[in-house]
Scaffold this motif. Structure first.
Motif, PDB file in Angstrom:
ATOM      1  N   TRP A 550      -4.612 -10.885 -10.385  1.00  0.00           N
ATOM      2  CA  TRP A 550      -5.787 -11.707 -10.128  1.00  0.00           C
ATOM      3  C   TRP A 550      -5.824 -12.914 -11.061  1.00  0.00           C
ATOM      4  N   ASP A 551      -6.387 -14.001 -10.563  1.00  0.00           N
ATOM      5  CA  ASP A 551      -6.721 -15.144 -11.408  1.00  0.00           C
ATOM      6  C   ASP A 551      -8.155 -14.938 -11.894  1.00  0.00           C
ATOM      7  N   MET A 552      -8.351 -14.835 -13.203  1.00  0.00           N
ATOM      8  CA  MET A 552      -9.678 -14.526 -13.729  1.00  0.00           C
ATOM      9  C   MET A 552     -10.689 -15.633 -13.468  1.00  0.00           C
ATOM     10  N   ASP A 553     -10.234 -16.884 -13.454  1.00  0.00           N
ATOM     11  CA  ASP A 553     -11.153 -18.006 -13.292  1.00  0.00           C
ATOM     12  C   ASP A 553     -11.713 -18.078 -11.868  1.00  0.00           C
ATOM     13  N   SER A 554     -10.829 -17.966 -10.873  1.00  0.00           N
ATOM     14  CA  SER A 554     -11.255 -18.113  -9.478  1.00  0.00           C
ATOM     15  C   SER A 554     -11.594 -16.785  -8.811  1.00  0.00           C
ATOM     16  N   GLY A 555     -11.064 -15.687  -9.361  1.00  0.00           N
ATOM     17  CA  GLY A 555     -11.235 -14.389  -8.715  1.00  0.00           C
ATOM     18  C   GLY A 555     -10.284 -14.164  -7.560  1.00  0.00           C
ATOM     19  N   TYR A 556      -9.353 -15.116  -7.333  1.00  0.00           N
ATOM     20  CA  TYR A 556      -8.403 -14.982  -6.225  1.00  0.00           C
ATOM     21  C   TYR A 556      -7.348 -13.928  -6.548  1.00  0.00           C
ATOM     22  N   CYS A 557      -6.952 -13.170  -5.518  1.00  0.00           N
ATOM     23  CA  CYS A 557      -5.836 -12.230  -5.646  1.00  0.00           C
ATOM     24  C   CYS A 557      -4.541 -12.994  -5.443  1.00  0.00           C
ATOM     25  N   LEU A 558      -3.698 -12.991  -6.451  1.00  0.00           N
ATOM     26  CA  LEU A 558      -2.455 -13.766  -6.410  1.00  0.00           C
ATOM     27  C   LEU A 558      -1.302 -12.983  -5.795  1.00  0.00           C
ATOM     28  N   ARG A 559      -1.282 -11.686  -6.043  1.00  0.00           N
ATOM     29  CA  ARG A 559      -0.156 -10.880  -5.559  1.00  0.00           C
ATOM     30  C   ARG A 559      -0.606  -9.430  -5.424  1.00  0.00           C
ATOM     31  N   THR A 560      -0.085  -8.760  -4.412  1.00  0.00           N
ATOM     32  CA  THR A 560      -0.367  -7.333  -4.221  1.00  0.00           C
ATOM     33  C   THR A 560       0.942  -6.581  -4.027  1.00  0.00           C
ATOM     34  N   LEU A 561       1.150  -5.544  -4.810  1.00  0.00           N
ATOM     35  CA  LEU A 561       2.231  -4.606  -4.535  1.00  0.00           C
ATOM     36  C   LEU A 561       1.609  -3.404  -3.838  1.00  0.00           C
ATOM     37  N   GLN A 562       2.040  -3.164  -2.606  1.00  0.00           N
ATOM     38  CA  GLN A 562       1.506  -2.063  -1.808  1.00  0.00           C
ATOM     39  C   GLN A 562       2.410  -0.859  -1.970  1.00  0.00           C
ATOM     40  N   GLY A 563       1.904   0.178  -2.624  1.00  0.00           N
ATOM     41  CA  GLY A 563       2.695   1.389  -2.799  1.00  0.00           C
ATOM     42  C   GLY A 563       2.772   2.182  -1.513  1.00  0.00           C
ATOM     43  N   TYR A 564       3.636   3.148  -1.503  1.00  0.00           N
ATOM     44  CA  TYR A 564       3.757   4.012  -0.332  1.00  0.00           C
ATOM     45  C   TYR A 564       3.557   5.445  -0.791  1.00  0.00           C
ATOM     46  N   THR A 565       2.395   5.991  -0.500  1.00  0.00           N
ATOM     47  CA  THR A 565       2.025   7.317  -0.958  1.00  0.00           C
ATOM     48  C   THR A 565       2.116   8.291   0.203  1.00  0.00           C
ATOM     49  N   ASP A 566       3.149   9.110   0.191  1.00  0.00           N
ATOM     50  CA  ASP A 566       3.303  10.043   1.300  1.00  0.00           C
ATOM     51  C   ASP A 566       3.519  11.477   0.822  1.00  0.00           C
ATOM     52  N   LEU A 567       3.132  11.762  -0.423  1.00  0.00           N
ATOM     53  CA  LEU A 567       3.291  13.118  -0.916  1.00  0.00           C
ATOM     54  C   LEU A 567       2.473  14.078  -0.056  1.00  0.00           C
ATOM     55  N   ILE A 568       3.080  15.170   0.333  1.00  0.00           N
ATOM     56  CA  ILE A 568       2.369  16.187   1.110  1.00  0.00           C
ATOM     57  C   ILE A 568       1.713  17.151   0.125  1.00  0.00           C
ATOM     58  N   LYS A 569       0.392  17.266   0.207  1.00  0.00           N
ATOM     59  CA  LYS A 569      -0.363  18.067  -0.759  1.00  0.00           C
ATOM     60  C   LYS A 569      -0.596  19.503  -0.286  1.00  0.00           C
ATOM     61  N   ALA A 570      -0.527  19.747   1.026  1.00  0.00           N
ATOM     62  CA  ALA A 570      -0.775  21.100   1.528  1.00  0.00           C
ATOM     63  C   ALA A 570      -0.217  21.245   2.935  1.00  0.00           C
ATOM     64  N   VAL A 571       0.166  22.466   3.303  1.00  0.00           N
ATOM     65  CA  VAL A 571       0.613  22.758   4.671  1.00  0.00           C
ATOM     66  C   VAL A 571       0.018  24.092   5.111  1.00  0.00           C
ATOM     67  N   ALA A 572      -0.118  24.248   6.418  1.00  0.00           N
ATOM     68  CA  ALA A 572      -0.604  25.518   6.965  1.00  0.00           C
ATOM     69  C   ALA A 572       0.005  25.729   8.341  1.00  0.00           C
TER      70      ALA A 572
END
Length: 761
Positions: A550-572
């Protein structure tokens, strides 16, 4: 004066904005004044709120001027409209889909300046006036829509709809003003279904033609298909030139990209949720700890990945750079702390002393000492070079959440769930100041870089500022609407940045103790924030699976790294064994065909990662519990959500149906167990087992008893009719993660952090 005579009125700011929109052009202002007078009763502010500044005679004037321009000048203006910010000659030269000599570009720019069609900003960068920007953007939208409908792949490849790797706020503007209007024009003309088929047809034509000069065409088609949420399973993109595509949120199962040339595209990163951040003292490197126990390091300037360190066996809760930036320390839920060499990723030391998860780590100002704080209530000081244990600090009455070294003195501050902050002498191990005032647990503490100020953030939604010379309270910062999880001072000591579960970042002036701006953009709780030294940038990590600059002065988002969260937490398993249901960190529940491995349904609705799933005895219903604090009941055949059960105030960790399928039990980190009527969705009974966080619940096959386990090593069994405790199973010495009854109900199995599995009669 001229416009006032036309009957226009407004504030000074409204007049200024109107004139700036039309760059003071007398003819344009004269034309627009009639519209303002006739349609808005002369009210300039009302006209400006409509947002349309190019219309009627203004549009005709712009069109007349634009159509007279040579092709190269039109092309440059279109690129300035696409980029939506000031560009250098070098930028324009790189953008062009075909080579043009820089000399010709300079000549064209000079001609456009003479015609007053472009302006020159700072550092000899070129930009469009607002009114011209709007006209050229509309012209581009019309052209691209026409080229797609006519399948003109030559012209379609001249310009991109978006620039995938530009600053986030620019890309969002391109989506809003270019991509979305193109999509809407296609839908109006042909309907959504036919538009998708047309786009697929153009993609096929591109692939079969082998026309490589059409630089941006395939990328434009893919961006539109993804915006229209078309099913891209098995899409064939082989042998295509694919440029300027935002793949960060795409789902492309079985897609074919063989021999495709992908350039300037944006992809999902492979990291999972980031829980903590640290920035090196020189502002060049960013370190992060993830839910999968990886330590990740990026270059701050361009977000290029530098290093991934693997060694922890559980989530990393805290990271910190040494003062020289040569080492990074990490603390994990696996109860260990590690020191890593930044140059090669080698683990120099592994520290074993705590008996519970480590919540915070820190380097001393000289780098010789490293500290760790744990949920076991202790703080441990170590020699960072030798790994020798120096001292154990004990005084807090609950888990220690956060620590920070003074930047100049051998002093350590710590914050705890016991509502206090303690200040310690590192040489003697004595706690010489206790700071009180918070009404809930203290989540984060930090010293200003000059050591003059100290800040503490709490679950009570406030931040307290303290003067370190006297340890007197300087002020209380209020404004967040949920717990404050993270905070950081700017390198100039003037600003404090705070992040909260309310999904906002707040910028505070520490002199006035007033908020100067609120930054919004994350869509889930904010875990960590750092200020980049020597800049006006900050970086934040959130449970929305993103890392944002983020740019603190303008509040604009300059860059985003989008993670990939696919951990399986439970199965049935389904009762007939033919289907399997999984719960994932990607906020979905999936139903699978066991024999073929195909996904039959994706159940969407949860707003956070899904922790647990269970199937009803007849196999018709699926129950899921999530970190969004809800339980959902789904129809397994249709994938439709039938009920949303609300009542828990923290993540839902475990769910189970009773043998009849009429009742559902849920256990939560709000330390309660709830019994629900499946048909009505109402709470039948609530239990508070006094076992801390609840990790697992199960129904006895007879349907009369519920078993639950939590942070307390004991396992409790409860009568569902009376709500009374039936018995307690004692033997484990640490938290019990999981439990299950045998089919005949005569035995129960339990698994614990004490590394044992117990079978009980």
């Amino acid at each position: 004066h001229l416009l006032q005579e036309k009957g226009l009125s407004g504030s000074g700011a409204a007049w200024k904005t109107l004139i700036e929109h039309y760059s003071g052009n007398p003819l344009a202002l004269k034309l627009v004044s009639g519209t303002v007078r006739e349609l808005f009763a002369g009210d300039i502010a009302a006209f400006l709120r409509e947002g349309e500044i190019v219309f009627g005679d203004i549009y005709a004037l712009m069109e007349q001027q634009f159509q007279r321009l040579p092709a190269i000048e039109q092309e440059l203006m279109i690129w300035l409209a696409i980029e939506r910010e000031a560009l250098s000659v070098k930028d324009l030269h790189e953008d062009l889909a075909h080579p043009i000599a820089k000399g010709n570009i300079l000549d064209a720019l000079a001609s456009l300046r003479e015609r007053a069609m472009i302006e020159v900003g700072a550092n000899h960068r070129f930009l469009l006036q607002s009114v011209i920007m709007e006209y050229v953007t509309k012209y581009l939208v019309e052209c691209i829509s026409m080229w797609i409908r006519s399948e003109d792949i030559v012209h379609l490849g001249q310009y991109p709809l978006i620039k995938a790797q530009t600053s986030d706020y620019i890309r969002e503007s391109q989506v809003h003003f270019i991509l979305v209007p193109v999509a809407e024009k296609l839908i109006v003309a042909d309907g959504e279904g036919d538009s998708v088929q047309k786009l697929r047809s153009v993609l096929t034509k591109l692939r079969e033609s082998g026309f490589q000069v059409s630089v941006y065409a395939a990328g434009n088609i893919l961006n539109l298909l993804m915006y229209l949420q078309a099913d891209l399973r098995g899409i064939d993109c082989s042998n295509l030139t694919i440029r300027e595509v935002n793949f960060s949120t795409a789902e492309l199962p079985e897609a074919n990209f063989s021999h495709a040339a992908l350039t300037h595209c944006l992809f999902k990163s492979t990291f999972t949720w980031i829980l903590c951040l640290a920035v090196s003292a020189d502002g060049t490197l960013l370190a992060a700890g993830t839910t999968t126990g990886e330590l990740r390091i990026w270059r701050v300037a361009d977000a290029a990945p530098i290093l991934t360190c693997v060694g922890h066996s559980d989530e990393i809760r805290s990271v910190a750079f040494s003062p020289d930036g040569q080492r990074v320390v990490s603390g994990s839920e696996d109860h260990t702390m590690r020191i890593w060499d930044v140059a090669n990723g080698v683990c120099r030391h592994t520290f074993h002393n705590h008996t519970d998860m480590i919540r915070a780590v820190a380097f001393s100002a000289d780098g010789r000492m490293v500290a760790s704080a744990s949920e076991d209530g202790t703080i441990t000081l170590w020699n960072s070079e030798t790994g020798q244990l120096l001292r154990i600090l004990q005084a807090h009455l609950a888990r220690v959440r956060t620590i920070a070294f003074h930047p100049r003195l051998p002093v350590l501050a710590s914050g705890s769930d016991d509502l206090t902050v303690r200040i310690w002498d590192c040489m003697t191990g004595a706690s010489f100041v206790t700071l009180n005032g918070h009404a809930a647990g203290v989540r984060m503490v930090a010293f200003s870089p000059d050591g003059a100020l100290f800040a503490s953030g709490s679950e009570d939604r406030t931040i307290h500022l303290w003067n370190t010379a006297s340890w007197e309270k300087k002020g209380v910062l209020s404004g967040h609407t949920d717990r404050v999880r993270t905070l950081a001072f700017s390198s100039d000591n003037r600003t404090l940045v705070t992040g909260s579960d309310d999904q906002t970042l707040r910028i505070w002036d520490v002199v006035s103790a007033q908020v100067t701006s609120v930054i919004r953009g994350h869509t889930n709780r904010i875990w960590s924030v750092v200020c980049v030294p020597g800049t006006h940038q900050l970086v934040s990590a959130s449970e929305d699976d993103t890392l944002r600059w983020w740019d603190m002065d303008s509040g604009y988002c300059l860059r985003t790294l989008q993670g990939y969260t696919d951990l399986i937490k439970a199965v049935a398993f389904h009762p007939d064994g033919k289907m399997l249901v999984s719960a994932s960190e990607d906020q979905t529940v999936r139903v699978w065909d066991v024999q073929t491995g195909h996904c039959l349904h994706v159940l969407r609705g949860h707003a956070n990662r899904v922790r647990t799933v269970a199937l009803s005895p007849d196999g018709m219903l699926v129950a899921s519990g999530s970190e969004d604090e809800t339980v959902r009941i789904w129809d397994i055949q249709t994938g439709r959500c039938l009920k949303v059960l609300r009542g828990h105030t923290h993540l839902v960790r475990s769910v189970a149906f009773d043998p009849t399928g009429r009742w559902l039990v849920s256990g939560s980190h709000d330390q309660t167990v709830r019994l629900w009527n499946v048909h009505s969705g109402h709470i039948q009974r609530g239990l508070q087992p006094q076992q801390g966080l609840i990790w697992s619940v199960a129904f006895h096959p007879g349907g009369e008893l519920i078993a639950c386990s939590g942070d307390d090593p004991a396992v409790s069994l409860w009568n569902i009719h009376t709500g009374e405790l039936a018995c307690t199973l004692q033997g484990h010495i640490q938290r019990v993660w999981s439990l299950a009854f045998s089919a005949n109900g005569r035995m129960i199995a339990t698994a614990s952090d004490d590394l044992t599995l117990r079978i009980w009669d």
